[in-house]
Design a protein around this motif. Structure first.
Motif, PDB file in Angstrom:
ATOM      1  N   GLY A 201      -1.775  -2.528  11.194  1.00 19.91           N
ATOM      2  CA  GLY A 201      -3.371  -1.539  10.350  1.00 19.91           C
ATOM      3  C   GLY A 201      -3.980  -2.666   9.667  1.00 19.91           C
ATOM      4  N   TYR A 211      -7.597  -6.458  12.063  1.00 17.84           N
ATOM      5  CA  TYR A 211      -5.652  -5.953  12.106  1.00 17.84           C
ATOM      6  C   TYR A 211      -4.826  -7.129  11.931  1.00 17.84           C
ATOM      7  N   LEU A 214       1.715  -5.382   8.647  1.00 23.14           N
ATOM      8  CA  LEU A 214       2.033  -4.608   7.096  1.00 23.14           C
ATOM      9  C   LEU A 214       2.851  -5.133   6.094  1.00 23.14           C
ATOM     10  N   GLU A 235       3.421   3.192   3.417  1.00 25.12           N
ATOM     11  CA  GLU A 235       1.769   2.905   3.932  1.00 25.12           C
ATOM     12  C   GLU A 235       1.386   3.319   5.578  1.00 25.12           C
ATOM     13  N   ALA A 236       2.885   3.558   6.322  1.00 23.75           N
ATOM     14  CA  ALA A 236       2.749   4.376   7.744  1.00 23.75           C
ATOM     15  C   ALA A 236       4.027   5.111   7.997  1.00 23.75           C
ATOM     16  N   LEU A 272       0.073   7.845   7.445  1.00 25.69           N
ATOM     17  CA  LEU A 272      -1.437   6.721   6.854  1.00 25.69           C
ATOM     18  C   LEU A 272      -1.325   7.510   5.339  1.00 25.69           C
ATOM     19  N   LEU A 277      -3.893   2.077   3.577  1.00 21.61           N
ATOM     20  CA  LEU A 277      -4.044   1.342   4.740  1.00 21.61           C
ATOM     21  C   LEU A 277      -5.186   2.131   4.708  1.00 21.61           C
ATOM     22  N   ALA A 280      -3.655   2.137  10.910  1.00 22.13           N
ATOM     23  CA  ALA A 280      -2.354   1.545  11.580  1.00 22.13           C
ATOM     24  C   ALA A 280      -2.561   2.422  12.756  1.00 22.13           C
TER      25      ALA A 280
END
Length: 321
Positions: A201, A211, A214, A235-236, A272, A277, A280
């Motif tokens: 990410g 990138y 994470l 986060e993802a 996301l 972020l 990702a």
């Protein structure tokens, strides 16, 4: 992990001389030793040889040290002689351009008029891959410990000004008796894989195309494994199953300890969190190899020296345990 302690800042078996930190006579003798040396830090930047990137060590009687803070921080011993950290942050360069200080990329160098040419205070991130393991450990320790003192000058219990004791490794409040110790913040950074792909990410404000893996802070009452699963899910939106520890890295920006972990994703669909972020994505092993070779049209790998780049490089080489 097969190469766990070869990560930048991973350690050099420095003798930290902890047994003399509270011994006033031993400390005085260490400072009186003509072989004793000091590394200088200016607002978080170590003094380096600009050509080689080597960390500069100055004798304690060098005139520039008189312009630094009165308290020297004992870092340890080299070759039997003590080595200290000196904070020169009060010095104000005449041509200082503060526009780049503290930014993600700070290529500026500050040169003190009382030091020989070829020496300059340079941003540690920009130079960390040029340092030997010993220089890296000393620079990281000095930067982190001095940064802690700069931000913890007052007692968190009663608000009174505290004082430095134990050669810089402790602060004491004479009003309420509280004792304070250097802070280190635990952070998990995760190599999350699914089949032949790895999850990466990027945060808002990063250089275009960059990138990384994470990462996130470990919360109170939380294990490393739980922190990995929580951060990736937050986060993802990816659930993570088995988690294992790989390697750690002191990260003095300002004072974190990065715990590199590996986790197995249970799904691939990304949801996301735009606050954390900007993007990702899953990247195949072949695509990541292209990025490391500098041939990917979009993707730039994590910066050299960071544990994220170290973990990805070993993943590509199949040298993870």
């Amino acid at each position: 992990m097969k190469h766990a302690e070869t990560v930048t800042f991973g350690g050099s078996a420095l003798d930290r001389a902890a047994e003399i930190r509270g011994d006033a006579a031993a400390l005085a003798a260490a400072q009186a030793d003509p072989q004793a040396r000091a590394v200088l830090i200016w607002r978080g930047k170590p003094l380096l040889d600009e050509e080689t990137g080597a960390l500069i060590r100055l004798p304690l009687d060098h005139p520039v040290l008189a312009q630094g803070d009165d308290d020297l921080m004992l870092l340890g011993r080299e070759g039997g002689a003590a080595i200290f950290a000196c904070n020169l942050s009060a010095w104000e360069p005449v041509d200082l351009d503060g526009g780049t200080l503290g930014h993600f990329v700070d290529a500026s160098v500050q040169r003190h008029p009382d030091l020989p040419g070829g020496m300059g205070f340079a941003e540690l991130r920009m130079n960390m891959t040029r340092l030997t393991p010993r220089d890296a450990e000393l620079a990281a320790t000095a930067k982190a410990i001095l940064g802690w003192h700069d931000s913890h000058g007052f007692c968190s219990r009663c608000g009174s000004k505290s004082e430095i004791i134990n050669a810089g490794w402790q602060r004491a409040c004479r009003d309420c008796g509280a004792q304070h110790f250097p802070r280190t913040d635990p952070v998990v950074i995760m190599l999350i894989t699914h089949g032949n792909s790895v999850l990466v990410g990027r945060s808002p404000g990063w250089p275009e195309g960059m990138y990384s893996l994470l990462a996130g802070f470990v919360e109170p009452g939380e294990t490393l494994e739980a922190a990995v699963r929580r951060e990736v899910l937050e986060e993802a939106g990816i659930p993570v199953g088995q988690v294992s520890y790989l390697a750690s890295q002191p990260w003095p920006f300002p004072a974190s300890l990065m715990f590199g972990c590996r986790g197995e994703a249970l799904a691939r669909d990304i949801t996301l969190d735009p606050v954390e972020l900007e993007d990702a994505r899953w990247v195949s092993r072949e695509e990541m190899a292209t990025a490391f070779a500098g041939d990917h049209p979009v993707l730039l790998p994590a910066r050299k020296g960071a544990i994220a780049q170290f973990l990805l490089r070993n993943w590509l080489a199949d040298t993870l345990d």
